[in-house]
Design a protein around this motif. Structure first.
Motif, PDB file in Angstrom:
ATOM      1  N   GLY A  80       3.670   1.870 -10.211  1.00  0.00           N
ATOM      2  CA  GLY A  80       3.215   1.196  -9.003  1.00  0.00           C
ATOM      3  C   GLY A  80       1.976   0.362  -9.259  1.00  0.00           C
ATOM      4  N   LEU A  81       1.030   0.929  -9.980  1.00  0.00           N
ATOM      5  CA  LEU A  81      -0.188   0.186 -10.324  1.00  0.00           C
ATOM      6  C   LEU A  81       0.136  -1.005 -11.219  1.00  0.00           C
ATOM      7  CD1 LEU A  81      -2.591   3.182 -11.045  1.00  0.00           C
ATOM      8  CD2 LEU A  81      -2.714   1.618  -9.085  1.00  0.00           C
ATOM      9  N   ARG A 109       0.868  -1.182   0.000  1.00  0.00           N
ATOM     10  CA  ARG A 109       0.000   0.000   0.000  1.00  0.00           C
ATOM     11  C   ARG A 109       0.904   1.232   0.000  1.00  0.00           C
ATOM     12  NH1 ARG A 109      -5.203  -0.302   1.247  1.00  0.00           N
ATOM     13  NH2 ARG A 109      -5.174   1.641   2.437  1.00  0.00           N
ATOM     14  N   LEU A 110       0.842   1.992  -1.085  1.00  0.00           N
ATOM     15  CA  LEU A 110       1.721   3.140  -1.272  1.00  0.00           C
ATOM     16  C   LEU A 110       0.912   4.425  -1.352  1.00  0.00           C
ATOM     17  CD1 LEU A 110       3.973   1.697  -4.140  1.00  0.00           C
ATOM     18  CD2 LEU A 110       4.299   1.442  -1.666  1.00  0.00           C
ATOM     19  N   HIS A 127      11.169   4.398 -11.261  1.00  0.00           N
ATOM     20  CA  HIS A 127      11.466   2.966 -11.147  1.00  0.00           C
ATOM     21  C   HIS A 127      12.448   2.715 -10.012  1.00  0.00           C
ATOM     22  CE1 HIS A 127      13.313  -0.928 -12.225  1.00  0.00           C
ATOM     23  NE2 HIS A 127      12.143  -1.193 -12.791  1.00  0.00           N
ATOM     24  N   ALA A 128      13.474   3.542  -9.926  1.00  0.00           N
ATOM     25  CA  ALA A 128      14.459   3.399  -8.855  1.00  0.00           C
ATOM     26  C   ALA A 128      13.821   3.583  -7.492  1.00  0.00           C
ATOM     27  CB  ALA A 128      15.593   4.402  -9.054  1.00  0.00           C
ATOM     28  N   MET A 129      12.955   4.576  -7.358  1.00  0.00           N
ATOM     29  CA  MET A 129      12.315   4.826  -6.070  1.00  0.00           C
ATOM     30  C   MET A 129      11.467   3.641  -5.635  1.00  0.00           C
ATOM     31  SD  MET A 129      11.361   8.871  -6.525  1.00  0.00           S
ATOM     32  CE  MET A 129      10.714   9.093  -4.850  1.00  0.00           C
ATOM     33  N   HIS A 184       0.732  -2.821  -6.948  1.00  0.00           N
ATOM     34  CA  HIS A 184       0.573  -2.125  -5.674  1.00  0.00           C
ATOM     35  C   HIS A 184      -0.784  -1.424  -5.606  1.00  0.00           C
ATOM     36  CE1 HIS A 184       4.707  -2.985  -4.840  1.00  0.00           C
ATOM     37  NE2 HIS A 184       5.154  -2.244  -5.848  1.00  0.00           N
ATOM     38  N   HIS A 185      -1.250  -1.190  -4.393  1.00  0.00           N
ATOM     39  CA  HIS A 185      -2.410  -0.335  -4.171  1.00  0.00           C
ATOM     40  C   HIS A 185      -1.875   1.081  -3.929  1.00  0.00           C
ATOM     41  CE1 HIS A 185      -6.700   0.160  -2.781  1.00  0.00           C
ATOM     42  NE2 HIS A 185      -6.157   1.337  -2.542  1.00  0.00           N
TER      43      HIS A 185
END
Length: 212
Positions: free
Chosen positions: A20-21, A2-3, A192-194, A25-26
């Motif tokens: 992220g999606l 969950r981000l 992407h790195a983060m 990830h949510h």
């Protein structure tokens, strides 16, 4: 995971949301203007909020596995100096109030320490850029000082010149310094790195240089 993503309508923030999606990830995107958010999906929640009000942000960070921020000046302009610290400090206060620990933010390559054994160009170029845009980088230094004083498990990601190029997934990172010959990187690859660094314990409370 969950981000929560701040700066979700910007170049890097928007890529964090999209990637992220795509990774399953949510994602909660915190924005001032939902109409500017391009991403959609069943796992996307959109929160409209005043980014200067820590109390208003608490619900957006509560119970999250990580918070990622692309907040900052949209361009290197003195008129925008101060925005990174001003908008990120309320996020820090909200996270501390809710006990949310993991935070990744965007900073900049000129804030990395100079390594004397690095090639001359690698030592001089960031210093020159830092002088030209001094007000913006002073803001980022103030931001990193706030991170260091906070109770969060932060990572400051420090890219050099940013490009609007497609995601490659091929770049270099260096903890506590810039990669050798760091000159440029695409916003999509910074995002992407983060996302990749979320679970990297070796980057907690560290600045991380990232570049092609």
């Amino acid at each position: 995971m969950r981000l929560t993503v701040f700066g979700a309508t910007g170049g890097i923030g928007g890529e964090i949301v999209r990637q992220g999606l795509a990774s399953g990830h949510h994602v909660t995107a915190v924005v001032r203007d939902p109409a500017r958010l391009a991403a959609t999906g069943d796992r996307l929640d959109v929160v409209r909020a005043d980014l200067t009000d820590a109390e208003e942000l608490r619900g957006a960070v509560a119970g999250r596995d990580a918070v990622l921020s692309g907040l900052g000046a949209r361009r290197r302009a003195v008129a925008r100096a101060g925005v990174a610290t001003r908008l990120t400090v309320p996020v820090l206060r909200a996270m501390e109030a809710e006990g949310t620990r993991r935070l990744l933010v965007v900073s900049a390559a000129p804030l990395a320490p100079v390594v004397e054994r690095e090639p001359f160009a690698d030592r001089v170029a960031p210093a020159l850029v830092g002088r030209v845009f001094k007000a913006v980088y002073d803001d980022l230094r103030a931001l990193e000082a706030e991170l260091a004083r906070s109770a969060t498990d932060w990572t400051s990601v420090r890219p050099p010149r940013l490009l609007d190029t497609p995601l490659t997934g091929t770049y270099r990172t260096a903890v506590g310094r810039n990669p050798r010959g760091a000159r440029r990187i695409g916003r999509a690859d910074v995002a992407h790195a983060m996302l990749t660094l979320i679970d990297d314990a070796g980057t907690v409370k560290e600045g991380v240089g990232v570049a092609y």
